[in-house]
Enzyme design. Structure first.
Site, PDB file in Angstrom:
ATOM      1  N   CYS A 251       0.814  -1.223   0.000  1.00 40.81           N
ATOM      2  CA  CYS A 251       0.000   0.000   0.000  1.00 40.81           C
ATOM      3  C   CYS A 251       0.846   1.271   0.000  1.00 40.81           C
ATOM      4  O   CYS A 251       0.326   2.353  -0.260  1.00 40.81           O
ATOM      5  CB  CYS A 251      -0.946  -0.012   1.188  1.00 40.81           C
ATOM      6  SG  CYS A 251      -2.150  -1.357   1.056  1.00 40.81           S
TER       7      CYS A 251
ATOM      8  N   HIS B 204      -3.478   7.147   1.990  1.00 38.79           N
ATOM      9  CA  HIS B 204      -3.835   5.816   1.507  1.00 38.79           C
ATOM     10  C   HIS B 204      -5.175   5.440   2.132  1.00 38.79           C
ATOM     11  O   HIS B 204      -5.434   5.716   3.310  1.00 38.79           O
ATOM     12  CB  HIS B 204      -2.754   4.809   1.907  1.00 38.79           C
ATOM     13  CG  HIS B 204      -3.173   3.395   1.659  1.00 38.79           C
ATOM     14  ND1 HIS B 204      -3.569   2.951   0.425  1.00 38.79           N
ATOM     15  CD2 HIS B 204      -3.306   2.340   2.508  1.00 38.79           C
ATOM     16  CE1 HIS B 204      -3.914   1.678   0.512  1.00 38.79           C
ATOM     17  NE2 HIS B 204      -3.764   1.279   1.763  1.00 38.79           N
TER      18      HIS B 204
ATOM     19  N   ASN C 276     -10.034  -0.348  -0.496  1.00 41.20           N
ATOM     20  CA  ASN C 276      -8.574  -0.276  -0.496  1.00 41.20           C
ATOM     21  C   ASN C 276      -8.049  -0.870  -1.809  1.00 41.20           C
ATOM     22  O   ASN C 276      -8.100  -2.080  -2.003  1.00 41.20           O
ATOM     23  CB  ASN C 276      -8.027  -1.050   0.710  1.00 41.20           C
ATOM     24  CG  ASN C 276      -6.519  -0.998   0.808  1.00 41.20           C
ATOM     25  OD1 ASN C 276      -5.840  -0.510  -0.109  1.00 41.20           O
ATOM     26  ND2 ASN C 276      -5.987  -1.504   1.899  1.00 41.20           N
TER      27      ASN C 276
END
Ligand code: COA
Length: 337
Positions: free
Chosen positions: A123, A262, A292
């Protein structure tokens, strides 16, 4: 374990000069997931902030999304693919182990003068990719760098595991980096702590556990996440990195036009914004619509909020992910849309 960087004063900066994106059309809503696993809309919204995510068609892969995002960048900037020098694709879901997805994108867009590679930092991939790409420009060695974050998380998600399948989605985002005398990437802090690797990983398919019937039977080709320890680490480390980048650059909340976090969990994002002293309207949030998407979350936000940004706006980007990897960057925006 950690590293920091900033361009020397007077050196050219690497500025974002265009953005692009791709999201699949197919939506997977919380209601859809209620049909698949023992979960419910209220739990997912309250614990994560996610309402729906996008899922790529089975006959498509990460390079297809990355190519679309790259082509949108080229259109937005009005340049040809042959003007690209370097292509970096941040991803944990490459089409294949090799060649790199960057090679596939290079071919598809016809970037005949470019070289490229994939960057694996989960990520934090886009954040790491931005710093990596910026080095090529700050050094003066290359002029035009395409940084793409693209992940097909549905390809490595176990849709019978309610603890992970509600979290992830598929998308790509991309930016072009070019030289600017004033605006661009000002500073970056990056951290890695591999002792966290066991909490968030995909154990099968690599050299440790090459694919076999056993690895498939044991579902080692899917994301493994222990949510609670990851949450605990992420919620403090992401906020710490944001405070670190603000302190290093003497930034007050008024100096930050937007936080670009993020998108893993709304609660993690809110904790970072609170520590920075930022009001909610200064935080880019689209986790409700996309979930996500790993390396794609930050460039996807930049694409969506581009019209709200003006030359000179200060933005802080931050990420946390598998590794563990995390960090924050301070960027001054280079153009009015
Ligand atoms: N629907 C309903 N209940 C669920 C569920 C779901 N989808 N997933 C888990 N639960 C249950 C658990 O089984 C547990 O039940 P129990 O109390 O009977 O054992 C309960 O909900 C609480 O689980 P817990 O894991 O403590 O929830 P949480 O508040 O930590 O939220 C996450 C889970 C995954 C949303 C959260 O831990 C998280 O966001 N972690 C970090 C994710 C992240 O940032 N990843 C890194 C970046 S990529």
């Amino acid at each position: 374990m950690s590293a920091t960087s900033s361009s020397a004063s007077g050196a050219p900066r690497a500025a974002v000069t265009a953005t692009g994106h791709f999201v699949p059309e197919r939506r997977l809503t919380n209601a859809d997931l209620e049909e698949l696993v023992d979960t419910n809309d209220e739990w997912i919204r309250k614990r994560t902030g996610i309402v729906e995510r996008r899922i790529l068609d089975d006959d498509q892969a990460t390079s297809d999304m990355a190519t679309e995002a790259a082509e949108e960048v080229l259109d937005a900037r009005g340049i040809g693919a042959d003007e690209i020098d370097v292509i970096i694709v941040a991803t944990v879901t490459p089409d294949m182990q090799f060649p790199a997805t960057a090679c596939l994108v290079q071919d598809r867009i016809g970037a005949s003068n470019a070289w490229g590679f994939d960057l694996s930092a989960a990520c934090s991939g886009f954040l790491y990719g931005l710093t990596t790409g910026a080095q090529f420009i700050e050094s003066g060695r290359f002029d035009t760098v395409l940084v793409i974050g693209a992940d097909t998380m549905s390809a490595i998600t176990d849709f019978t595991d309610r603890t992970t399948c509600v979290l992830f989605g598929d998308a790509a985002g991309a930016v072009l980096l070019e030289r600017d005398d004033e605006m661009g990437l000002v500073d970056a802090v990056h951290h890695t702590d591999g002792s966290g690797s066991r909490f968030l990983c995909m154990e099968g398919g690599g050299s440790r556990n090459p694919p076999t019937h056993r690895t498939v039977d044991e579902k080692m080709h899917y994301i493994h996440q222990e949510g609670r320890p990851v949450f605990k680490f992420a919620v403090t480390r992401m906020a710490d990195a944001c405070v670190e980048i603000m302190d290093r650059n003497d930034l007050e909340p008024d100096d930050v036009r937007y936080l670009v976090p993020h998108q893993a969990n709304l609660r993690i994002i809110e904790a970072a914004a609170n520590r920075m002293g930022l009001d909610a309207e200064k935080v880019m949030i689209n986790i409700d619509r996309f979930g996500n998407t790993t390396a794609a979350t930050i460039p996807l936000c930049l694409y969506e909020w581009e019209n709200d940004l003006q030359r000179g706006d200060g933005i802080v980007l931050t990420a946390f992910g598998g590794g563990f990897t995390w960090g924050a960057s301070y960027l001054t925006w280079a153009y009015d849309s």
